[in-house]
Design an enzyme around this catalytic site. Structure first.
Site, PDB file in Angstrom:
ATOM      1  N   LYS A 150       3.282   4.104   4.153  1.00  0.00           N
ATOM      2  CA  LYS A 150       2.485   4.496   2.991  1.00  0.00           C
ATOM      3  C   LYS A 150       1.421   5.512   3.410  1.00  0.00           C
ATOM      4  O   LYS A 150       0.576   5.228   4.270  1.00  0.00           O
ATOM      5  CB  LYS A 150       1.806   3.265   2.376  1.00  0.00           C
ATOM      6  CG  LYS A 150       2.780   2.254   1.789  1.00  0.00           C
ATOM      7  CD  LYS A 150       3.448   2.778   0.540  1.00  0.00           C
ATOM      8  CE  LYS A 150       4.262   1.704  -0.165  1.00  0.00           C
ATOM      9  NZ  LYS A 150       4.864   2.187  -1.425  1.00  0.00           N
ATOM     10  N   LYS A 246      14.641   1.602  -9.052  1.00  0.00           N
ATOM     11  CA  LYS A 246      14.030   0.274  -9.036  1.00  0.00           C
ATOM     12  C   LYS A 246      14.338  -0.410 -10.365  1.00  0.00           C
ATOM     13  O   LYS A 246      14.187   0.203 -11.428  1.00  0.00           O
ATOM     14  CB  LYS A 246      12.516   0.357  -8.848  1.00  0.00           C
ATOM     15  CG  LYS A 246      12.071   0.903  -7.505  1.00  0.00           C
ATOM     16  CD  LYS A 246      10.547   0.975  -7.445  1.00  0.00           C
ATOM     17  CE  LYS A 246      10.064   1.518  -6.108  1.00  0.00           C
ATOM     18  NZ  LYS A 246       8.578   1.681  -6.093  1.00  0.00           N
TER      19      LYS A 246
END
Length: 327
Positions: A150, A246
Protein backbone atom coordinates in the site's frame (compact mmCIF):
# COMPACT_ATOMS: atom_id res chain seq x y z
CA UNK A 1 -40.48 -21.67 -2.74
CA UNK A 2 -40.61 -18.62 -0.45
CA UNK A 3 -37.32 -17.37 0.92
CA UNK A 4 -36.92 -15.68 4.28
CA UNK A 5 -34.17 -13.08 4.77
CA UNK A 6 -32.12 -12.72 7.94
CA UNK A 7 -29.37 -10.13 8.45
CA UNK A 8 -26.52 -10.05 10.93
CA UNK A 9 -23.98 -7.26 11.45
CA UNK A 10 -20.62 -8.59 12.57
CA UNK A 11 -17.41 -6.84 13.57
CA UNK A 12 -14.16 -8.75 13.17
CA UNK A 13 -11.05 -7.25 14.83
CA UNK A 14 -8.00 -6.76 12.64
CA UNK A 15 -4.64 -8.07 13.79
CA UNK A 16 -2.98 -4.71 14.52
CA UNK A 17 -3.98 -1.90 12.17
CA UNK A 18 -4.71 -2.01 8.44
CA UNK A 19 -3.68 1.23 6.74
CA UNK A 20 -4.06 2.60 3.21
CA UNK A 21 -3.50 6.11 1.87
CA UNK A 22 -7.06 7.13 2.85
CA UNK A 23 -6.77 6.07 6.49
CA UNK A 24 -6.57 3.16 8.91
CA UNK A 25 -9.01 0.79 10.57
CA UNK A 26 -8.89 -1.77 13.35
CA UNK A 27 -11.92 -3.91 12.50
CA UNK A 28 -13.85 -5.24 9.53
CA UNK A 29 -17.55 -4.42 9.76
CA UNK A 30 -19.55 -6.85 7.63
CA UNK A 31 -23.16 -7.63 6.79
CA UNK A 32 -24.12 -11.30 6.70
CA UNK A 33 -27.15 -12.15 4.55
CA UNK A 34 -28.83 -15.48 5.33
CA UNK A 35 -31.52 -16.84 3.00
CA UNK A 36 -33.59 -19.84 4.03
CA UNK A 37 -36.50 -21.67 2.42
CA UNK A 38 -37.31 -23.59 5.57
CA UNK A 39 -35.17 -26.56 4.55
CA UNK A 40 -31.99 -25.17 3.05
CA UNK A 41 -29.92 -22.10 3.89
CA UNK A 42 -27.56 -19.96 1.82
CA UNK A 43 -25.18 -17.29 3.09
CA UNK A 44 -23.43 -14.28 1.59
CA UNK A 45 -21.12 -11.72 3.18
CA UNK A 46 -20.41 -8.14 2.15
CA UNK A 47 -18.42 -5.14 3.36
CA UNK A 48 -20.11 -1.72 3.07
CA UNK A 49 -17.54 0.78 1.80
CA UNK A 50 -17.78 4.48 2.66
CA UNK A 51 -15.72 5.33 -0.44
CA UNK A 52 -18.80 4.39 -2.46
CA UNK A 53 -21.30 6.02 -0.11
CA UNK A 54 -22.21 2.79 1.66
CA UNK A 55 -22.76 2.18 5.37
CA UNK A 56 -23.91 -0.75 7.48
CA UNK A 57 -27.29 0.93 7.80
CA UNK A 58 -27.74 1.67 4.10
CA UNK A 59 -26.72 -1.83 3.01
CA UNK A 60 -29.04 -3.48 5.54
CA UNK A 61 -31.88 -1.25 4.35
CA UNK A 62 -31.23 -2.19 0.72
CA UNK A 63 -31.30 -5.90 1.50
CA UNK A 64 -34.40 -5.60 3.69
CA UNK A 65 -36.08 -3.68 0.87
CA UNK A 66 -35.79 -6.76 -1.33
CA UNK A 67 -37.16 -9.23 1.21
CA UNK A 68 -40.59 -9.17 -0.48
CA UNK A 69 -39.15 -9.85 -3.92
CA UNK A 70 -37.02 -12.70 -2.56
CA UNK A 71 -40.03 -14.15 -0.74
CA UNK A 72 -41.84 -14.12 -4.08
CA UNK A 73 -39.06 -16.05 -5.78
CA UNK A 74 -36.79 -13.38 -7.30
CA UNK A 75 -33.80 -15.04 -8.99
CA UNK A 76 -30.19 -13.95 -9.40
CA UNK A 77 -31.02 -12.66 -12.87
CA UNK A 78 -33.99 -10.71 -11.49
CA UNK A 79 -31.70 -9.22 -8.89
CA UNK A 80 -29.61 -7.42 -11.51
CA UNK A 81 -32.60 -5.22 -12.37
CA UNK A 82 -33.91 -4.77 -8.84
CA UNK A 83 -30.84 -3.29 -7.16
CA UNK A 84 -27.67 -1.55 -8.31
CA UNK A 85 -24.15 -2.92 -8.04
CA UNK A 86 -22.59 -2.77 -4.62
CA UNK A 87 -22.20 -4.57 -1.32
CA UNK A 88 -25.91 -5.26 -0.73
CA UNK A 89 -26.40 -7.01 -4.05
CA UNK A 90 -23.20 -8.97 -3.49
CA UNK A 91 -24.43 -10.43 -0.21
CA UNK A 92 -27.79 -11.44 -1.72
CA UNK A 93 -26.32 -12.80 -4.95
CA UNK A 94 -23.74 -14.96 -3.17
CA UNK A 95 -26.37 -16.20 -0.71
CA UNK A 96 -28.60 -17.19 -3.65
CA UNK A 97 -25.73 -19.11 -5.26
CA UNK A 98 -25.06 -20.88 -1.95
CA UNK A 99 -28.75 -21.67 -1.51
CA UNK A 100 -28.94 -23.18 -5.00
CA UNK A 101 -25.91 -25.34 -4.26
CA UNK A 102 -27.44 -26.59 -1.01
CA UNK A 103 -30.81 -27.31 -2.68
CA UNK A 104 -29.28 -29.12 -5.67
CA UNK A 105 -26.55 -30.98 -3.85
CA UNK A 106 -24.11 -29.67 -6.46
CA UNK A 107 -21.19 -27.30 -5.88
CA UNK A 108 -21.46 -23.84 -7.43
CA UNK A 109 -18.34 -24.66 -9.45
CA UNK A 110 -20.17 -27.64 -10.96
CA UNK A 111 -23.30 -25.58 -11.64
CA UNK A 112 -21.09 -23.12 -13.53
CA UNK A 113 -19.35 -25.94 -15.43
CA UNK A 114 -15.90 -24.99 -14.13
CA UNK A 115 -12.92 -27.29 -14.27
CA UNK A 116 -11.88 -28.83 -10.94
CA UNK A 117 -10.90 -25.94 -8.68
CA UNK A 118 -7.19 -25.48 -8.10
CA UNK A 119 -5.20 -24.08 -5.21
CA UNK A 120 -4.29 -20.42 -5.74
CA UNK A 121 -1.37 -18.22 -4.73
CA UNK A 122 -2.63 -15.02 -3.15
CA UNK A 123 -0.86 -11.76 -2.54
CA UNK A 124 -0.27 -10.75 1.07
CA UNK A 125 -0.45 -7.12 2.13
CA UNK A 126 2.01 -4.60 3.53
CA UNK A 127 0.06 -1.70 5.04
CA UNK A 128 0.82 1.93 4.32
CA UNK A 129 3.30 3.61 6.66
CA UNK A 130 6.71 5.21 6.77
CA UNK A 131 9.52 3.59 4.79
CA UNK A 132 11.13 1.99 7.85
CA UNK A 133 7.91 0.40 9.12
CA UNK A 134 7.05 -0.90 5.66
CA UNK A 135 10.55 -2.29 5.25
CA UNK A 136 10.17 -4.30 8.46
CA UNK A 137 6.80 -5.62 7.30
CA UNK A 138 8.10 -6.53 3.85
CA UNK A 139 11.13 -8.31 5.29
CA UNK A 140 8.83 -10.44 7.46
CA UNK A 141 6.97 -11.49 4.29
CA UNK A 142 10.02 -11.86 2.07
CA UNK A 143 9.47 -15.61 1.70
CA UNK A 144 6.07 -15.00 0.09
CA UNK A 145 5.93 -15.12 -3.73
CA UNK A 146 3.56 -12.14 -4.13
CA UNK A 147 3.32 -9.04 -1.93
CA UNK A 148 0.86 -6.17 -2.32
CA UNK A 149 2.24 -2.91 -0.96
CA UNK A 150 0.00 0.00 0.00
CA UNK A 151 1.44 3.34 -1.13
CA UNK A 152 -0.08 6.70 -2.01
CA UNK A 153 1.74 9.37 -0.04
CA UNK A 154 4.70 11.70 -0.22
CA UNK A 155 8.08 10.07 -0.87
CA UNK A 156 6.60 6.90 -2.35
CA UNK A 157 9.74 6.38 -4.43
CA UNK A 158 11.60 5.85 -1.15
CA UNK A 159 8.98 3.36 0.05
CA UNK A 160 9.14 1.46 -3.23
CA UNK A 161 12.92 1.13 -3.14
CA UNK A 162 12.95 0.10 0.53
CA UNK A 163 10.29 -2.59 0.17
CA UNK A 164 11.84 -4.05 -2.98
CA UNK A 165 15.20 -4.32 -1.25
CA UNK A 166 13.58 -5.96 1.79
CA UNK A 167 11.84 -8.64 -0.29
CA UNK A 168 14.10 -9.20 -3.31
CA UNK A 169 12.64 -12.61 -4.23
CA UNK A 170 8.98 -11.55 -4.11
CA UNK A 171 6.90 -10.18 -6.95
CA UNK A 172 5.50 -6.83 -5.83
CA UNK A 173 2.20 -5.12 -6.60
CA UNK A 174 1.81 -1.46 -5.61
CA UNK A 175 -1.63 -0.23 -4.61
CA UNK A 176 -1.85 3.56 -4.42
CA UNK A 177 -5.61 3.68 -3.66
CA UNK A 178 -5.96 6.84 -5.82
CA UNK A 179 -3.14 8.51 -3.88
CA UNK A 180 -0.87 9.71 -6.70
CA UNK A 181 -1.26 12.79 -8.87
CA UNK A 182 -0.36 14.03 -12.33
CA UNK A 183 2.66 15.69 -10.73
CA UNK A 184 4.28 12.57 -9.29
CA UNK A 185 2.96 9.63 -11.29
CA UNK A 186 5.82 9.53 -13.81
CA UNK A 187 8.46 9.66 -11.07
CA UNK A 188 6.71 6.95 -9.08
CA UNK A 189 6.15 4.71 -12.09
CA UNK A 190 9.81 4.94 -13.02
CA UNK A 191 10.79 4.06 -9.45
CA UNK A 192 8.43 1.09 -9.62
CA UNK A 193 9.92 -0.09 -12.91
CA UNK A 194 13.45 0.22 -11.54
CA UNK A 195 12.44 -1.84 -8.49
CA UNK A 196 10.97 -4.60 -10.65
CA UNK A 197 7.35 -4.04 -9.57
CA UNK A 198 4.94 -6.21 -11.60
CA UNK A 199 1.72 -4.14 -11.32
CA UNK A 200 0.53 -0.71 -10.15
CA UNK A 201 -3.05 -0.56 -8.90
CA UNK A 202 -5.23 2.57 -9.17
CA UNK A 203 -2.51 5.22 -9.05
CA UNK A 204 -4.84 8.19 -9.74
CA UNK A 205 -8.32 9.13 -8.51
CA UNK A 206 -11.19 7.60 -10.45
CA UNK A 207 -12.42 10.12 -12.99
CA UNK A 208 -9.10 11.98 -12.93
CA UNK A 209 -7.00 9.39 -14.72
CA UNK A 210 -6.97 10.67 -18.31
CA UNK A 211 -3.20 11.12 -18.22
CA UNK A 212 -2.83 7.33 -18.12
CA UNK A 213 -3.71 7.27 -21.81
CA UNK A 214 -0.92 9.73 -22.58
CA UNK A 215 2.08 8.45 -20.63
CA UNK A 216 4.13 5.24 -21.02
CA UNK A 217 3.36 2.30 -18.73
CA UNK A 218 6.78 0.91 -17.78
CA UNK A 219 4.78 -1.19 -15.31
CA UNK A 220 1.24 -2.41 -16.17
CA UNK A 221 -1.52 -0.36 -14.52
CA UNK A 222 -4.61 -1.91 -12.91
CA UNK A 223 -8.01 -0.24 -12.43
CA UNK A 224 -9.72 -0.73 -9.07
CA UNK A 225 -11.82 2.25 -7.98
CA UNK A 226 -12.27 3.09 -11.68
CA UNK A 227 -13.74 -0.34 -12.50
CA UNK A 228 -17.08 -1.37 -11.01
CA UNK A 229 -18.97 -3.36 -13.63
CA UNK A 230 -18.99 -4.57 -17.19
CA UNK A 231 -20.33 -1.29 -18.55
CA UNK A 232 -17.22 0.56 -17.30
CA UNK A 233 -14.77 -1.46 -19.33
CA UNK A 234 -14.97 0.30 -22.70
CA UNK A 235 -14.04 3.61 -21.02
CA UNK A 236 -10.91 2.11 -19.48
CA UNK A 237 -9.28 0.92 -22.70
CA UNK A 238 -6.03 2.73 -23.32
CA UNK A 239 -5.75 3.88 -19.71
CA UNK A 240 -5.46 0.56 -17.91
CA UNK A 241 -3.90 -2.79 -18.68
CA UNK A 242 -5.56 -4.89 -15.97
CA UNK A 243 -8.89 -4.82 -14.11
CA UNK A 244 -9.37 -5.58 -10.42
CA UNK A 245 -12.69 -7.37 -10.00
CA UNK A 246 -14.14 -7.33 -6.48
CA UNK A 247 -17.52 -8.85 -5.66
CA UNK A 248 -18.48 -5.94 -3.40
CA UNK A 249 -18.02 -3.59 -6.38
CA UNK A 250 -19.70 -5.69 -9.07
CA UNK A 251 -22.58 -6.63 -6.79
CA UNK A 252 -21.95 -10.34 -6.67
CA UNK A 253 -20.55 -13.34 -8.48
CA UNK A 254 -23.15 -13.20 -11.28
CA UNK A 255 -21.99 -9.80 -12.57
CA UNK A 256 -18.34 -10.54 -11.76
CA UNK A 257 -18.36 -13.54 -14.09
CA UNK A 258 -19.89 -11.42 -16.84
CA UNK A 259 -17.34 -8.67 -16.26
CA UNK A 260 -14.45 -11.12 -16.31
CA UNK A 261 -15.58 -12.60 -19.63
CA UNK A 262 -15.94 -9.17 -21.25
CA UNK A 263 -12.62 -7.94 -19.83
CA UNK A 264 -10.83 -10.89 -21.43
CA UNK A 265 -12.53 -10.17 -24.75
CA UNK A 266 -11.22 -6.59 -24.57
CA UNK A 267 -7.68 -7.75 -23.79
CA UNK A 268 -7.44 -6.76 -20.14
CA UNK A 269 -5.49 -8.71 -17.56
CA UNK A 270 -7.49 -9.82 -14.52
CA UNK A 271 -6.89 -9.33 -10.82
CA UNK A 272 -9.43 -10.69 -8.35
CA UNK A 273 -9.36 -8.68 -5.15
CA UNK A 274 -11.26 -8.35 -1.91
CA UNK A 275 -12.16 -6.17 1.02
CA UNK A 276 -10.90 -7.05 4.51
CA UNK A 277 -13.43 -9.71 5.47
CA UNK A 278 -13.80 -13.35 6.44
CA UNK A 279 -13.48 -16.55 4.46
CA UNK A 280 -17.19 -16.47 3.63
CA UNK A 281 -16.60 -13.38 1.46
CA UNK A 282 -13.51 -14.93 -0.15
CA UNK A 283 -15.13 -18.27 -1.05
CA UNK A 284 -17.09 -17.16 -4.15
CA UNK A 285 -14.14 -15.02 -5.24
CA UNK A 286 -11.97 -18.17 -5.27
CA UNK A 287 -14.16 -19.47 -8.12
CA UNK A 288 -13.74 -16.21 -10.03
CA UNK A 289 -9.99 -16.22 -9.41
CA UNK A 290 -9.41 -19.54 -11.14
CA UNK A 291 -8.82 -17.56 -14.35
CA UNK A 292 -7.02 -14.56 -12.83
CA UNK A 293 -3.54 -13.27 -13.54
CA UNK A 294 -3.24 -11.85 -10.02
CA UNK A 295 -5.05 -13.10 -6.92
CA UNK A 296 -5.44 -10.82 -3.90
CA UNK A 297 -7.67 -12.71 -1.47
CA UNK A 298 -5.79 -12.38 1.80
CA UNK A 299 -8.62 -10.59 3.64
CA UNK A 300 -8.97 -13.27 6.34
CA UNK A 301 -5.23 -13.20 7.01
CA UNK A 302 -5.52 -9.55 8.05
CA UNK A 303 -8.07 -10.43 10.75
CA UNK A 304 -7.19 -11.47 14.29
CA UNK A 305 -9.28 -14.60 13.69
CA UNK A 306 -11.46 -15.97 10.92
CA UNK A 307 -14.94 -17.49 11.03
CA UNK A 308 -15.33 -21.28 11.29
CA UNK A 309 -15.39 -23.18 9.05
CA UNK A 310 -12.86 -21.19 7.05
CA UNK A 311 -10.78 -21.38 3.93
CA UNK A 312 -7.46 -23.19 4.32
CA UNK A 313 -4.37 -21.04 3.89
CA UNK A 314 -0.89 -22.57 3.84
CA UNK A 315 1.42 -19.60 3.63
CA UNK A 316 0.24 -17.85 0.48
CA UNK A 317 -1.50 -20.93 -0.90
CA UNK A 318 -5.29 -20.80 -0.78
CA UNK A 319 -7.44 -23.92 -1.18
CA UNK A 320 -10.95 -23.96 -2.67
CA UNK A 321 -13.88 -23.66 -0.24
CA UNK A 322 -15.55 -26.64 1.36
CA UNK A 323 -19.36 -26.84 1.01
CA UNK A 324 -19.80 -26.27 4.75
CA UNK A 325 -18.42 -22.74 4.27
CA UNK A 326 -20.05 -21.79 0.97
CA UNK A 327 -21.09 -23.17 -2.39
Amino acid sequence: MAIRVELKVERWPIAGTFSISRGAKTEAAIVLCILTDGTYTGRGECVPYARYGESIESVCAEIEGLSGALMNGASRDDLQGLIGAGAARNAIDCALWDLEAKRSGKAVADILGLSPLRTLTTAVTVSFGDAHTMTVSARALSDRPLIKVKVGGDNDAERIRAVAEAAPSSRIILDANEGWSDDNIVENMLAAAKAGVVLIEQPLPAGKDAILAEIPHPVPVCADESAHGTDDLHMLKGRYDTINIKLDKTGGLTEALRMQKRARELGFGIMVGCMVSTSLAMAPAVLLAQDADFVDLDGPLILREDRKPSLRFEGSRLSPPEPELWG
